[in-house]
Design a protein around this motif. Structure first.
Motif, mmCIF file in Angstrom:
data_model
loop_
_atom_site.group_PDB
_atom_site.id
_atom_site.type_symbol
_atom_site.label_atom_id
_atom_site.label_comp_id
_atom_site.label_asym_id
_atom_site.label_seq_id
_atom_site.Cartn_x
_atom_site.Cartn_y
_atom_site.Cartn_z
ATOM 1 N N ASN A 64 0.843 -1.188 0.000
ATOM 2 C CA ASN A 64 0.000 0.000 0.000
ATOM 3 C C ASN A 64 0.882 1.243 0.000
ATOM 4 O O ASN A 64 1.809 1.352 0.802
ATOM 5 C CB ASN A 64 -0.914 -0.001 1.230
ATOM 6 C CG ASN A 64 -1.807 1.217 1.288
ATOM 7 O OD1 ASN A 64 -1.410 2.268 1.756
ATOM 8 N ND2 ASN A 64 -3.013 1.073 0.797
ATOM 9 N N LEU A 65 0.604 2.190 -0.880
ATOM 10 C CA LEU A 65 1.433 3.381 -1.026
ATOM 11 C C LEU A 65 0.889 4.592 -0.281
ATOM 12 O O LEU A 65 1.503 5.658 -0.304
ATOM 13 C CB LEU A 65 1.589 3.722 -2.513
ATOM 14 C CG LEU A 65 2.215 2.628 -3.392
ATOM 15 C CD1 LEU A 65 2.292 3.082 -4.842
ATOM 16 C CD2 LEU A 65 3.601 2.257 -2.868
ATOM 17 N N ALA A 66 -0.260 4.410 0.387
ATOM 18 C CA ALA A 66 -0.876 5.552 1.058
ATOM 19 C C ALA A 66 -0.436 5.712 2.508
ATOM 20 O O ALA A 66 -0.703 6.751 3.117
ATOM 21 C CB ALA A 66 -2.401 5.419 1.002
ATOM 22 N N GLU A 67 0.250 4.701 3.054
ATOM 23 C CA GLU A 67 0.668 4.790 4.446
ATOM 24 C C GLU A 67 1.899 5.690 4.599
ATOM 25 O O GLU A 67 2.876 5.530 3.869
ATOM 26 C CB GLU A 67 0.971 3.401 5.008
ATOM 27 C CG GLU A 67 -0.270 2.557 5.241
ATOM 28 C CD GLU A 67 -1.239 3.209 6.208
ATOM 29 O OE1 GLU A 67 -0.795 3.693 7.273
ATOM 30 O OE2 GLU A 67 -2.438 3.257 5.895
ATOM 31 N N PRO A 68 1.862 6.644 5.530
ATOM 32 C CA PRO A 68 2.997 7.556 5.728
ATOM 33 C C PRO A 68 4.236 6.825 6.239
ATOM 34 O O PRO A 68 4.138 5.752 6.845
ATOM 35 C CB PRO A 68 2.484 8.541 6.786
ATOM 36 C CG PRO A 68 1.001 8.383 6.790
ATOM 37 C CD PRO A 68 0.736 6.968 6.418
ATOM 38 N N THR A 69 5.391 7.415 6.014
ATOM 39 C CA THR A 69 6.634 6.845 6.540
ATOM 40 C C THR A 69 6.834 7.203 8.006
ATOM 41 O O THR A 69 7.667 6.608 8.675
ATOM 42 C CB THR A 69 7.837 7.368 5.737
ATOM 43 O OG1 THR A 69 7.881 8.804 5.822
ATOM 44 C CG2 THR A 69 7.737 6.959 4.270
ATOM 45 N N VAL A 70 6.061 8.169 8.499
ATOM 46 C CA VAL A 70 6.134 8.565 9.901
ATOM 47 C C VAL A 70 4.883 8.064 10.619
ATOM 48 O O VAL A 70 3.776 8.138 10.098
ATOM 49 C CB VAL A 70 6.256 10.098 10.047
ATOM 50 C CG1 VAL A 70 5.069 10.820 9.426
ATOM 51 C CG2 VAL A 70 6.399 10.497 11.518
ATOM 52 N N SER A 71 5.086 7.523 11.802
ATOM 53 C CA SER A 71 3.968 7.061 12.622
ATOM 54 C C SER A 71 3.517 8.216 13.509
ATOM 55 O O SER A 71 4.252 8.648 14.394
ATOM 56 C CB SER A 71 4.402 5.867 13.485
ATOM 57 O OG SER A 71 3.372 5.476 14.364
ATOM 58 N N CYS A 72 2.314 8.709 13.263
ATOM 59 C CA CYS A 72 1.840 9.896 13.973
ATOM 60 C C CYS A 72 0.634 9.539 14.839
ATOM 61 O O CYS A 72 -0.423 9.177 14.322
ATOM 62 C CB CYS A 72 1.465 10.992 12.982
ATOM 63 S SG CYS A 72 1.221 12.589 13.756
ATOM 64 N N ALA A 73 0.812 9.626 16.147
ATOM 65 C CA ALA A 73 -0.266 9.350 17.091
ATOM 66 C C ALA A 73 -0.942 10.657 17.472
ATOM 67 O O ALA A 73 -0.278 11.627 17.829
ATOM 68 C CB ALA A 73 0.281 8.658 18.338
ATOM 69 N N VAL A 74 -2.271 10.673 17.380
ATOM 70 C CA VAL A 74 -3.040 11.875 17.697
ATOM 71 C C VAL A 74 -3.786 11.657 19.007
ATOM 72 O O VAL A 74 -4.529 10.685 19.157
ATOM 73 C CB VAL A 74 -4.039 12.197 16.566
ATOM 74 C CG1 VAL A 74 -4.872 13.421 16.928
ATOM 75 C CG2 VAL A 74 -3.294 12.443 15.259
#
Length: 239
Positions: A64-74
């Motif tokens: 999947n190409l839509a997942e960011p390379t940075v893991s961002c927790a909100v």
């Protein structure tokens, strides 16, 4: 292209067993036999498939190409109904890895333990639909912690833990991220309608979070995660 999520156990021998919810959605979309769609197992793999009865026949597999390379927790303080729904939905669309909900002093909404499971199920459904719509390869979990301290303690574990505070006038989000151009993880802690108190801001800094501003304008609680996530994705090359 239509997208569906399944449990990895549903994938075997070149086919995918579709659940009843996915089959119902397929009927709504009026997909016919041999039509193409995408199925994701939630781990970042996309399966290009064609419909074969109540199953999906796998044609090809790709990352999947839509997942960011940075893991961002909100981390979101509770807000009123539609505002909370919007914040969860847009956080998922913009690439949040997970969404954690928590109470804070100025929260207008008080969520009791008895009603929380039903609310979390609703927000989980919103996250699922947002993941489908935006082409995500995973469904970010939406969960809650019982108190403010738990939220900031978890957030502080990020490589770049950011506390969005309207009272901050020295450091902006961009300046904080420029010191870590390729972070593995980013935490964003966002307050309720009335913002954070000075005591909460002090506690966040003591926990190790970096107090940052989103600019000179005061954003609504449902707008702040959108602006912050968009900025993180741009500055990390993910948008």
């Amino acid at each position: 292209m239509p997208r569906f999520f399944v449990h990895p156990h549903a994938i075997a021998d070149g086919t995918i067993q579709l659940d009843q919810e996915s089959l119902a959605h397929i009927r709504v979309l009026r997909l016919g036999p041999r039509e193409t769609f995408v199925v994701s197992d939630g781990s970042g793999l996309d399966y290009q498939c064609i419909l074969a009865g109540d199953r999906a026949e796998i044609v090809s597999v790709s990352d999947n190409l839509a997942e960011p390379t940075v893991s961002c927790a909100v981390y979101l303080a509770y807000a009123k109904g539609e505002r909370m729904d919007y914040a969860v939905q847009k956080s998922v669309e913009l690439g949040a890895d997970r969404v954690c909900l928590f109470p804070s002093e100025r929260c207008v909404v008080k969520v009791d333990e008895k009603g929380l499971p039903k609310k979390l199920a609703r927000w989980g459904k919103i996250a699922l639909e947002a993941a489908k719509q935006s082409g995500r390869g995973k469904i970010p979990p939406v969960y809650a912690v019982p108190d403010y301290q738990s939220a900031i303690t978890q957030a502080a574990e990020g490589t770049v833990p950011l506390f969005l505070y309207e009272g901050e006038d020295r450091r902006g989000l961009q300046a904080a991220l420029e010191k870590h151009p390729r972070p593995d993880t980013v935490s964003l802690v966002i307050g309720p309608e009335g913002g954070f108190t000075e005591v909460e801001a002090t506690r966040a800094q003591e926990a190790g979070l970096l107090s940052v501003s989103l600019g000179k304008r005061i954003l609504r609680c449902e707008t702040a995660p959108v602006a912050a996530l968009a900025a993180v994705m741009v500055l990390t090359g993910n948008l």
